[in-house]
Design a protein around this motif. Structure first.
Motif, short mmCIF file in Angstrom:
data_model
loop_
_atom_site.label_atom_id
_atom_site.label_comp_id
_atom_site.label_asym_id
_atom_site.label_seq_id
_atom_site.Cartn_x
_atom_site.Cartn_y
_atom_site.Cartn_z
N PRO A 1 38.74 44.95 97.31
CA PRO A 1 37.56 43.99 96.80
C PRO A 1 36.89 43.37 97.72
O PRO A 1 35.46 43.24 97.56
CB PRO A 1 38.70 43.09 95.77
N LEU A 2 37.32 43.09 98.93
CA LEU A 2 36.57 42.52 100.01
C LEU A 2 35.64 43.32 100.53
O LEU A 2 34.44 42.75 101.03
CB LEU A 2 37.51 42.00 101.18
N ALA A 3 35.88 44.50 100.80
CA ALA A 3 34.99 45.72 101.50
C ALA A 3 33.80 45.80 100.10
O ALA A 3 32.65 46.02 100.63
CB ALA A 3 35.70 46.95 101.61
N LEU A 4 34.16 45.99 98.86
CA LEU A 4 33.08 46.01 98.00
C LEU A 4 32.31 44.72 97.94
O LEU A 4 30.95 45.13 97.85
CB LEU A 4 33.77 46.06 96.61
N GLY A 5 32.66 43.71 97.95
CA GLY A 5 31.99 42.27 98.04
C GLY A 5 30.92 42.53 99.25
O GLY A 5 29.70 42.24 99.25
N LEU A 6 31.55 42.63 100.42
CA LEU A 6 30.76 42.93 101.56
C LEU A 6 29.55 44.00 101.48
O LEU A 6 28.31 43.58 101.79
CB LEU A 6 31.73 43.23 102.78
N ARG A 7 29.96 45.05 100.84
CA ARG A 7 28.93 46.06 100.48
C ARG A 7 27.64 45.61 99.86
O ARG A 7 26.76 45.73 100.15
CB ARG A 7 29.57 47.28 100.14
N ASN A 8 28.08 44.86 98.55
CA ASN A 8 27.06 44.50 97.74
C ASN A 8 26.30 43.28 98.53
O ASN A 8 25.17 43.32 98.39
CB ASN A 8 28.06 43.82 96.63
N ALA A 9 27.07 42.50 99.25
CA ALA A 9 26.31 41.28 99.97
C ALA A 9 25.28 41.90 100.93
O ALA A 9 24.04 41.33 101.09
CB ALA A 9 27.21 40.30 100.76
N LEU A 10 25.82 42.99 101.70
CA LEU A 10 24.80 43.69 102.56
C LEU A 10 23.45 44.36 101.88
O LEU A 10 22.44 44.31 102.61
CB LEU A 10 25.63 44.56 103.61
N ALA A 11 23.90 44.73 100.64
CA ALA A 11 22.69 45.48 99.87
C ALA A 11 21.87 44.21 99.29
O ALA A 11 20.97 44.46 98.34
CB ALA A 11 23.38 46.41 98.86
N GLY A 12 22.45 42.80 99.30
CA GLY A 12 21.19 42.01 98.77
C GLY A 12 21.85 41.69 97.37
O GLY A 12 21.13 41.24 96.68
N VAL A 13 22.89 41.98 96.94
CA VAL A 13 23.38 41.87 95.50
C VAL A 13 24.62 40.77 95.51
O VAL A 13 25.62 41.00 95.83
CB VAL A 13 24.18 43.28 95.06
N VAL A 14 24.24 39.86 94.83
CA VAL A 14 25.00 38.82 94.81
C VAL A 14 25.43 38.46 93.23
O VAL A 14 24.29 38.13 92.38
CB VAL A 14 24.43 37.36 95.41
N SER A 15 26.57 38.58 92.74
CA SER A 15 27.08 38.30 91.39
C SER A 15 28.43 38.11 91.12
O SER A 15 29.16 38.22 92.29
CB SER A 15 26.61 39.49 90.72
#
Length: 322
Positions: free
Chosen positions: A136-150
């Motif tokens: 989950p931490l890696a997935l959250g980091l990937r989304n954050a780097l893509a500008g996806v915050v949810s």
């Protein structure tokens, strides 16, 4: 490296599990034939070590505790906690690793940290659970780097609906909003193949395919929902939609699909299938949860167990709990 012959044989499972993790991550399928030789090897080594090496009540107790992993894994599989390949991998680990193996590299003895219980399969499982927490931490980091915050950024990722035919996991959305019980994408592929329609055609004409009258009289074998480059067979004939119908008894032919196939399509219900189809035909992008197979953290847990040993026990020792 020095080790006993049984412990050397146990190392054969490491590259096999690595291949299974890679294959399961790519296509979410692992051949059943992979597990049988290692299950047989585990049983043979259990008998070998008891008769020729250990022959103690402590060995039998540890073997019994290790085998308890099997019914626990079955329970998780039964309730949908993980897939069939994950369950089989757990069974092999329980059979192959009832006690700690020992490997000597010069002055280094592996695994480094051993528990007082002495059941190696339990160490592998607890290490795997700890390793799975990193996803989950890696997935959250990937989304954050893509500008996806949810609020979903740690459990899923957004994808274009046209990419769903090659995606793994399940929808995190229903028409009512976000949900962890969305449509399994393998079930979506089964439905499309059964009906003889590509995802692109369904997205282009959703009102046509929502009409159950357009389901062909002769449908296709749905397969198992795996991602494949094999084209979907066109139906022999596709009935025209009804022009005067606004409401249908069976939108999308969902109930007919589930009645027609020989499986539950990964726990799919007519309602879940209809809601999933309504979602993907009304949006450009949807949230999905990738659903990483547990074989991946299990492989990581095995590598850590063979080298570092029991991470949870080491942590508990570090903070003075043991």
């Amino acid at each position: 490296m020095y080790a006993t012959f049984p412990d050397l044989l146990r190392l054969l499972f490491v590259p096999a599990l690595a291949w299974a993790a890679y294959h399961d991550l790519r296509v979410r399928r692992v051949p059943n034939e992979l597990w049988y030789p290692f299950a047989a090897l585990g049983l043979a080594l259990l008998a070998w070590e008891y008769v020729l090496v250990e022959r103690t009540s402590l060995f039998l107790v540890r073997a019994a505790v290790s085998l308890l992993v099997i019914p626990l894994a079955y329970l998780f599989w039964f309730v949908g906690g993980f897939g069939g390949a994950d369950f089989k991998a757990f069974c092999v680990v329980a059979l192959l690793y009832p006690t700690y193996p020992s490997y000597y590299l010069a002055d280094l003895a592996l695994p480094l940290v051993r528990t007082q219980l002495g059941v190696f399969s339990v160490t592998v499982v607890t290490n795997a659970m700890l390793a799975s927490l990193g996803y989950p931490l890696a997935l959250g980091l990937r989304n954050a780097l893509a500008g996806v915050v949810s609020k979903l950024m740690f459990v899923g990722r957004p994808v274009a609906v046209r990419q769903l035919a090659a995606a793994h996991g399940s929808l995190l959305e229903t028409p009512e909003g976000f949900s962890r019980g969305g449509l399994d994408l393998d079930a979506l592929r089964m439905y499309l193949r059964w009906r003889g329609v590509t995802l692109g055609r369904l997205l282009a004409q959703p009102e046509r395919y929502r009409d159950p009258a357009t389901v062909p009289a002769e449908t296709n074998d749905p397969g198992d929902g795996s991602v494949t480059t094999e084209p979907i067979p066109d139906p022999a004939s596709e009935p025209a939609p009804r022009e005067d119908a606004d409401e249908y008894d069976d939108p999308w032919g969902a109930a007919r699909f589930l009645d027609d196939i020989d499986s539950t399509a990964y726990g799919t219900t007519p309602r879940k299938l209809r809601e999933g189809l309504d979602v993907i035909t009304s949006q450009e992008r949807v949230w999905i949860t990738p659903g990483v197979p547990f074989i991946v953290p299990l492989f990581v847990g095995l590598l850590l167990a063979l080298t570092a040993g029991d991470l949870l026990f080491a942590l508990m020792r570090l903070i003075g709990l043991v």
